[in-house]
Design a protein around this motif. Structure first.
Motif, short mmCIF file in Angstrom:
data_model
loop_
_atom_site.label_atom_id
_atom_site.label_comp_id
_atom_site.label_asym_id
_atom_site.label_seq_id
_atom_site.Cartn_x
_atom_site.Cartn_y
_atom_site.Cartn_z
N ARG A 64 0.86 -1.19 0.00
CA ARG A 64 0.00 0.00 0.00
C ARG A 64 0.88 1.23 0.00
O ARG A 64 1.93 1.26 0.66
CB ARG A 64 -0.89 0.01 1.26
N GLU A 65 0.50 2.24 -0.76
CA GLU A 65 1.21 3.53 -0.68
C GLU A 65 0.93 4.15 0.68
O GLU A 65 -0.11 3.93 1.28
CB GLU A 65 0.77 4.46 -1.81
N PRO A 67 0.98 7.84 2.79
CA PRO A 67 -0.32 7.38 3.28
C PRO A 67 -1.21 6.87 2.16
O PRO A 67 -1.02 7.24 0.99
CB PRO A 67 -0.91 8.63 3.94
N ALA A 68 -2.16 6.04 2.51
CA ALA A 68 -3.05 5.47 1.51
C ALA A 68 -3.89 6.57 0.86
O ALA A 68 -4.23 7.57 1.48
CB ALA A 68 -3.98 4.44 2.16
N GLY A 69 -4.16 6.38 -0.43
CA GLY A 69 -5.03 7.32 -1.14
C GLY A 69 -4.33 8.54 -1.66
O GLY A 69 -4.98 9.56 -1.92
N THR A 70 -3.00 8.45 -1.86
CA THR A 70 -2.25 9.63 -2.32
C THR A 70 -1.93 9.57 -3.81
O THR A 70 -1.00 10.22 -4.26
CB THR A 70 -0.97 9.81 -1.50
N GLY A 71 -2.71 8.80 -4.56
CA GLY A 71 -2.63 8.90 -6.00
C GLY A 71 -1.84 7.80 -6.68
O GLY A 71 -1.11 7.02 -6.04
N PRO A 72 -1.96 7.74 -8.01
CA PRO A 72 -1.38 6.62 -8.76
C PRO A 72 0.13 6.60 -8.80
O PRO A 72 0.74 5.53 -8.86
CB PRO A 72 -1.97 6.80 -10.17
N VAL A 73 0.78 7.76 -8.81
CA VAL A 73 2.25 7.76 -8.85
C VAL A 73 2.80 7.20 -7.54
O VAL A 73 3.73 6.38 -7.54
CB VAL A 73 2.79 9.18 -9.13
N ALA A 74 2.24 7.64 -6.42
CA ALA A 74 2.68 7.10 -5.13
C ALA A 74 2.38 5.61 -5.04
O ALA A 74 3.20 4.83 -4.51
CB ALA A 74 1.98 7.85 -3.99
N ALA A 75 1.24 5.17 -5.57
CA ALA A 75 0.91 3.76 -5.55
C ALA A 75 1.87 2.95 -6.42
O ALA A 75 2.33 1.87 -6.03
CB ALA A 75 -0.53 3.56 -6.02
N ASP A 77 4.92 3.74 -7.12
CA ASP A 77 6.20 3.71 -6.40
C ASP A 77 6.19 2.61 -5.34
O ASP A 77 7.18 1.89 -5.17
CB ASP A 77 6.45 5.07 -5.77
N ALA A 78 5.08 2.48 -4.62
CA ALA A 78 4.98 1.43 -3.60
C ALA A 78 5.06 0.05 -4.24
O ALA A 78 5.74 -0.85 -3.73
CB ALA A 78 3.68 1.58 -2.82
N GLY A 79 4.37 -0.13 -5.37
CA GLY A 79 4.42 -1.41 -6.04
C GLY A 79 5.79 -1.74 -6.59
O GLY A 79 6.28 -2.87 -6.44
#
Length: 355
Positions: A64-65, A67-75, A77-79
Motif C-alpha cells: 500500500r502507498e 499514506p493510503a489514497g495519495t494517488g497513482p504515482v505514489a501507488a 512507487d509502492a508497487g
C-alpha cells in the motif's frame, strides 16, 4: 517476445464515482475486475497488487502507498518498491505464499466482492478464497519467490480493465523488445490518448523517473501520471482492431453496466461464460468448446434434449478419470467426447432404421 516481466496492479483508488464501493471486487461476467486483470498478466514472474488485501484468483503480493489514497504515482512507487529483493512487502512473512499472503488469498481478514451499487453481483468470497487457497498451496508463480532479482520490465495496470487480455500484454512487451532505446511502451486508445496504466516500463528507468519526481516535488503524493511518462523515452502502441476495448476502464456504474452488456454480446458470451466457470472451479484447462457443443447437439437431437447436459457431464467425469491415469486433460476430453458422439450417432441411426 523474450522480455521477462513483473506486474504491478493499482487497486487502491477511492472509487468516488462508484460511491466508494470496493471497485476491484465488483463483478463483470461473474468475475471480480481485479481477477480479470490478474488473468491478463498471468505470465508475470511476480505480481504486486497495491491496495487492501482481498481474495484473488491467484497468489499475489500486497502493498500500500503511504499514506493510503495519495494517488497513482505514489501507488506505483509502492508497487515498484515491493518488487525489490529485501524491500518491505517483498520478503518476510506474508509475501512468500504463507502467512499474510495466504490469509488474504483465502479470504481471512479480507473483504468479499463488492455488493453495493446496482447489480454489483453477489459475494462469492468463500468459493474465490478456496480457489485462491488451492493455488496458493503451490505459491510461487504469480507471487514470486522472495529474494530473487526483479525482471527487466514492469507491467503496470489499473485494476478496473474488464477487457484487457494477455494478447495486449504481449504486444506491449514485444514493442519494448523491438525498441532497445525505449524506456516504456504505452498503449494508446482509439482517440490516440496515452494509457500509462496499460503499459510496460523498464525497471531501471522507472525507478529513476520516480526518484526524480520525488526529489523535484518533495514527494509523490497526488502527482499526475503524465509527469512520470514525460521523463521517459516512450514507444506508443496503438490499440488494434481486436483490442479496441483493452483500455476501457470502469469508473462509473454506467461503465460497469456497459461492460456487463458487452460481454453478454452473442459473439463473446460463450467464451466469457466458460472462462468464468473455469475460474470458479479452479480449473486451468483449454477445452475445445466446438467438440462439446457438437456432442451436446448430437445427444439432444439423436437421443433426447435432456441427454445433452447429462452426456457432457459424463464426458467430463470420464476425462477426469483418464487424466488421473496420465492422459493430458485436453486429450482426455477430446477422446471421451469422440466416443460419446459416436454413440449418439449410432443411437440415432437405430431410430432411423426403425422408421
Amino acid at each position: 517476445m523474450t522480455t521477462a516481466f513483473d506486474a504491478v496492479v493499482l487497486a487502491g483508488g477511492a472509487a468516488r464515482r462508484l460511491g466508494g464501493v470496493d471497485k476491484p471486487g465488483v463483478r463483470v461476467g461473474g468475475r471480480a475486475l481485479l481477477d480479470r486483470v490478474l488473468a491478463a498478466c498471468a505470465g508475470a514472474g511476480r505480481t504486486v497488487v497495491v491496495g487492501d488485501p482481498r481474495p484473488t484468483v491467484r497468489p499475489v503480493r500486497w502493498t500500500r502507498e503511504q499514506p493510503a489514497g495519495t494517488g497513482p504515482v505514489a501507488a506505483l512507487d509502492a508497487g515498484a518498491g515491493a518488487l525489490r529483493p529485501g524491500a518491505p512487502g517483498s520478503s518476510g512473512p506474508g509475501v512468500d505464499g504463507t502467512d499474510a499472503e495466504t490469509r488474504a488469498s483465502s479470504g481471512a481478514g479480507a473483504g468479499t466482492s463488492a455488493g453495493a451499487g446496482p447489480a454489483a453481483g453477489g459475494p462469492a468470497g468463500a468459493r474465490a478464497g478456496a480457489s485462491a487457497a488451492r493455488a496458493g498451496a503451490g505459491a510461487g508463480a504469480g507471487a514470486g519467490a522472495v529474494g530473487l532479482p526483479g525482471a527487466e520490465a514492469v507491467l503496470v495496470l489499473s485494476a478496473d480493465l474488464p477487457f484487457l487480455d494477455e494478447a495486449t500484454v504481449h504486444r506491449l512487451l514485444a514493442a519494448l523488445d523491438a525498441e532497445p532505446e525505449a524506456e516504456a511502451a504505452l498503449l494508446t486508445d482509439a482517440d490516440g490518448r496515452d494509457q500509462p496504466l496499460v503499459a510496460v516500463y523498464r525497471a531501471g528507468p522507472l525507478r529513476r523517473a520516480l526518484d526524480e519526481l520525488r526529489n523535484a516535488h518533495d514527494g509523490l503524493g497526488n502527482l499526475p501520471l503524465r509527469l512520470l511518462t514525460a521523463g521517459l523515452r516512450v514507444v506508443r502502441v496503438p490499440a488494434g482492431p481486436d483490442e479496441a476495448s483493452a483500455s476501457f476502464d470502469c469508473d462509473t456504474w454506467e461503465d460497469i453496466a456497459t461492460a456487463r452488456a458487452r460481454i453478454r454480446d452473442h459473439g463473446a458470451v460463450l467464451d466469457e461464460w466458460i472462462t468464468a466457470v473455469k475460474t470458479e472451479l479452479g480449473l486451468d484447462l483449454d477445452v475445445d468448446t466446438g467438440v462439446l457443443l457438437d456432442l451436446a447437439r448430437d445427444a439432444a437431437h439423436g437421443v433426447a434434449r435432456p441427454a445433452a447436459p447429462l452426456t457432457t457431464f459424463l464426458v467430463g467425469y470420464a476425462a477426469a478419470k483418464a487424466a488421473e491415469d496420465g492422459t493430458a486433460p485436453a486429450e482426455a476430453v477430446a477422446e471421451a467426447a469422440r466416443k460419446a458422439a459416436a454413440l449418439a450417432q449410432r443411437w440415432a441411426a437405430e431410430q432411423d432404421e426403425a422408421g
